[in-house]
Scaffold this active site. Structure first.
Site, PDB file in Angstrom:
ATOM      1  N   ASN A   1      33.790 -40.469 -21.341  1.00 33.95           N
ATOM      2  CA  ASN A   1      32.640 -39.552 -21.380  1.00 33.95           C
ATOM      3  C   ASN A   1      32.252 -39.317 -22.842  1.00 33.95           C
ATOM      4  OD1 ASN A   1      30.924 -37.346 -21.332  1.00 33.95           O
ATOM      5  ND2 ASN A   1      32.215 -36.104 -19.985  1.00 33.95           N
TER       6      ASN A   1
ATOM      7  N   CYS B   1      26.161 -32.873 -22.130  1.00 36.05           N
ATOM      8  CA  CYS B   1      26.044 -34.223 -21.556  1.00 36.05           C
ATOM      9  C   CYS B   1      24.645 -34.513 -21.032  1.00 36.05           C
ATOM     10  CB  CYS B   1      27.061 -34.395 -20.437  1.00 36.05           C
ATOM     11  SG  CYS B   1      28.727 -34.093 -20.992  1.00 36.05           S
TER      12      CYS B   1
ATOM     13  N   HIS C   1      24.940 -39.968 -16.016  1.00 38.94           N
ATOM     14  CA  HIS C   1      25.912 -39.578 -17.040  1.00 38.94           C
ATOM     15  C   HIS C   1      27.284 -40.101 -16.629  1.00 38.94           C
ATOM     16  CE1 HIS C   1      28.293 -37.513 -19.848  1.00 38.94           C
ATOM     17  NE2 HIS C   1      28.816 -36.661 -18.984  1.00 38.94           N
TER      18      HIS C   1
END
Ligand code: ACO
Length: 327
Positions: free
Chosen positions: A283, A113, A253
């Site tokens: 996500n 990520c 993020h």
């Protein structure tokens, strides 16, 4: 002193929407649980056969157009992904062929990520050092391909998408000002796809045990994410003599609304200065901060002169933050 500026941004979100109500039909979960624990309402999922380089292609062409750069003028392509088209060659090579960036050299970055922040920092170093001038960076993921759709603790979290940025040199005092990155390899098993690599090659047995899917201890990650994301942003900002109160927009993020809220609270950044789209996309790993940055810019929430801070955390563990004076 030469620095890098973001000259163009692009994104690609597959049109197919998977809502929490859809997931209620697949696993023992509820819209209420997902929204309360994560802030996610829906996510995008690719159609069968669509790969990371397909999404990257769309995002890249948009970023190139907005930057006024032709693909054949690119010196370097860096793709951040944990869902590459193929184990090898690099997805950056597949992308190069798809956009006909015939003069670029290409490689991938695996930083989960935090991949887009790692790619941005890498591109910045190449531009500062003078080796390359026109660089395309992409965060692209088809996380649906490594999601166990029978595991309620992970399948509600992830989505597919891509974001891209074209970086060019600048000699002004704007552009990328600072970055801070961290890694902790003692916690590799906390978030991992255990099967399919050289340690545990793909076999009938690994398939039966579902080792080719994401395994995550979310609860432990949550606490670490809040701490290291806050630390990374603070260090990246104070390294250049600025303070968190100078930030115009934080683009974190997008793993979980509660993580983002807690990071912003630690940094004492008010909610209206924090960009959030986790509710619509879930996500998307490396694509999350890339898409968030692109959307924030498209909505006019990033203007010339603004101090923009990217902040990300992911499997590895890896984390990082980048400070940009927008130009
Ligand atoms: N629906 C309903 N109940 C569920 C679901 C679900 N989808 N998933 C888990 N539960 C249950 C659990 O079984 C547990 O039940 P129990 O108490 O009876 O055992 C209960 O809900 C609580 O589970 P927790 O895991 O403690 O829930 P938590 O509040 O921690 O939320 C979450 C889980 C959303 C995963 C959170 O921990 C999180 O966001 N963690 C961080 C994820 C992250 O940042 N990952 C890094 C980036 S990703 C990357 O790098 C690819």
């Amino acid at each position: 002193m030469k620095s890098a500026r973001i000259a163009g941004l692009g994104k690609c979100l597959p049109p197919n929407v998977l809502t929490n109500a859809d997931l209620e039909k697949k696993v023992d979960t509820s819209d209420e649980w997902i929204i309360t624990r994560t802030g996610i309402r829906e996510r995008r999922i690719v159609k069968a056969g669509e790969s990371a380089s397909d999404l990257a292609r769309e995002a890249s062409l948009q970023a190139l157009k907005r930057a006024g750069i032709k693909a054949k003028d690119l010196d370097l392509i860096i793709v951040a992904t944990i869902t590459p088209d193929t184990q090898f060659p690099a997805t950056a090579c597949h992308l190069q062929n798809a956009i006909k960036a015939t003069n670029a050299i290409c490689f991938d970055i695996s930083a989960a990520c935090a991949g887009f922040v790692y790619a941005l920092n890498t591109a910045w170093q190449f531009i500062k050092g003078g080796l390359y001038e026109k660089i395309l960076i992409v965060g692209s993921e088809v996380l649906s391909s490594i999601t166990d759709w029978e595991d309620r603790s992970t399948c509600v979290l992830f989505g597919d998408g891509a974001g891209a940025a074209v970086l060019l040199p600048t000699t002004s005092d704007k552009g990328v000002l600072s970055s801070y990155m961290g890694s902790d390899g003692s916690q590799t098993d906390i978030l991992i796809v255990p099967g399919g690599g050289s340690r545990c090659p793909a076999s009938i047995d690994t398939l039966k045990k579902k080792l080719h899917y994401i395994k995550m201890r979310g609860n432990e990650l949550f606490r670490i994410a809040v701490r290291v994301m806050a630390e990374a942003a603070e260090k990246a900002i104070t390294n250049v003599g600025l303070q968190t109160s100078d930030i115009d927009i934080l683009v974190p993020h997008q793993a979980n609304k509660r993580i983002i809220d807690a990071v912003a609270q630690r940094l004492k950044i008010p909610r209206e200065k924090v960009y959030m789209n986790v509710d619509r996309y879930g996500n998307m790993s490396s694509a999350s901060s890339a898409v968030a940055l692109c959307e924030a810019w498209e909505k006019g929430e990033i203007k010339d002169g603004d101090l923009v801070v990217l902040d990300a955390f992911g499997a590895g563990l890896v984390w990082g933050s980048c400070v940009i004076r927008w130009v």
